[in-house]
Design an enzyme around this catalytic site. Sequence first.
Site, mmCIF file in Angstrom:
data_model
loop_
_atom_site.group_PDB
_atom_site.id
_atom_site.type_symbol
_atom_site.label_atom_id
_atom_site.label_comp_id
_atom_site.label_asym_id
_atom_site.label_seq_id
_atom_site.Cartn_x
_atom_site.Cartn_y
_atom_site.Cartn_z
ATOM 1 N N HIS A 14 18.901 19.994 41.611
ATOM 2 C CA HIS A 14 19.031 18.980 40.558
ATOM 3 C C HIS A 14 18.492 17.639 41.066
ATOM 4 O O HIS A 14 17.729 16.976 40.368
ATOM 5 C CB HIS A 14 20.488 18.868 40.139
ATOM 6 N N CYS A 43 22.464 17.123 30.699
ATOM 7 C CA CYS A 43 21.455 17.667 31.611
ATOM 8 C C CYS A 43 21.647 19.140 31.936
ATOM 9 O O CYS A 43 20.837 19.706 32.677
ATOM 10 C CB CYS A 43 21.424 16.844 32.894
ATOM 11 N N HIS A 86 13.112 13.046 35.455
ATOM 12 C CA HIS A 86 14.327 13.668 34.929
ATOM 13 C C HIS A 86 14.172 13.829 33.422
ATOM 14 O O HIS A 86 14.129 12.845 32.672
ATOM 15 C CB HIS A 86 15.526 12.786 35.252
#
Length: 378
Positions: A270, A136, A307
């Site tokens: 995030h 990520c 995400h």
Amino acid sequence: MTGAGRDVVITGLGTVSAFGRGADALRQGLAAGRAAFAPVDRFATDRYRTGVAAALPGSPDLDEELRRVVAEACDQAGLGPGERARVPLLLARHADPAVARRPLAAQGKTAVSDTAAELARACGLRGPARTYTNACVAAGTALAEAAVWIRGGREDRVVVSAGYLVDEDNFALFSAGRALAPDGVLRSFSARRRGLLLGDGVGAVVLESSAAAAARGARPLAVLSGWGLAGDAHHVCQPHPEGLGMARAIGAALAKAGLAPQDIGYVNAHGTGTPHNDAAETAALRRALGDAADTTPVSSTKSLHGHALEASGMLELAVTVLALRHGELPVNAGHLGPDPDCSLDLVLGEPRRAAPRHALSLNAAFGGANTALVVSTP
């Protein structure tokens, strides 16, 4: 050559998200403040913890979407064929699941880096291309490296692209790890948050030195004024509870930008909606920003667009650029109430009108990796 004229500016931007193709679709989706999650139609989900994701209809092709966003970014930047041929490509993407199912001998002949080289050829960019697959933080790492190349005088401009489209392999993986939100809502920094949800994300930017942009009359969309990368290696899949790695990344990015914590007017966090991540990220923000954390607006737009794994840093950079350009901070959706471990100035209910000059975009990954980008108005 370093020094004056080596500021890193963004002159072109292309995006794809569950809200649609193009920056206008992304901006409109963010402005509406409604999450894009819906039942998945690409594969059967009856075996999994949830059946929703933020995805485009049907089964789009990732390579095709990557070509489209690179072309969109280059067109907006005003790069002609001759200029594109001199520009390198950095690509963040997930490894192709189909390759992983082939025999080992065949896998070695079809490395994921080949897809970056092919993308560069298809888009008329200079090879060889470089591929980032470090989970990520892949896109954030690629953006930071491109900025280092430009600031240090190695390149005048770089195209950075990233892409992830919701696939069954990762859906099954996160479901098996009990990381997907079973109620089908991603509730970043909220009480009773229960997990993440996946989302489509593809994007590209043209980064260049301010001198190179000025020389050809290009008008910057934003400035990538600071970047920081740090790790804590606390746990294979959990962040350090005190946010040590993320705090160091934020501090490095602020130092690179020459800014103080109180200069940051927005944080695109995030914010995965998982208990450990959101609490640790809050701790990191408080450690890095100090008292300024009490009054700095924060939202995680994963609560709206999902995400996007390796592409998260790219999609969320685009979100941050749009927030600065249009003076509208995206909402932190799905919020059920305050959590004492996530005490932040969250943007709740609807987007917030504001005119920050500087914003942070944050990402974290398994293994304790962290990236922080400072985005500023031109």
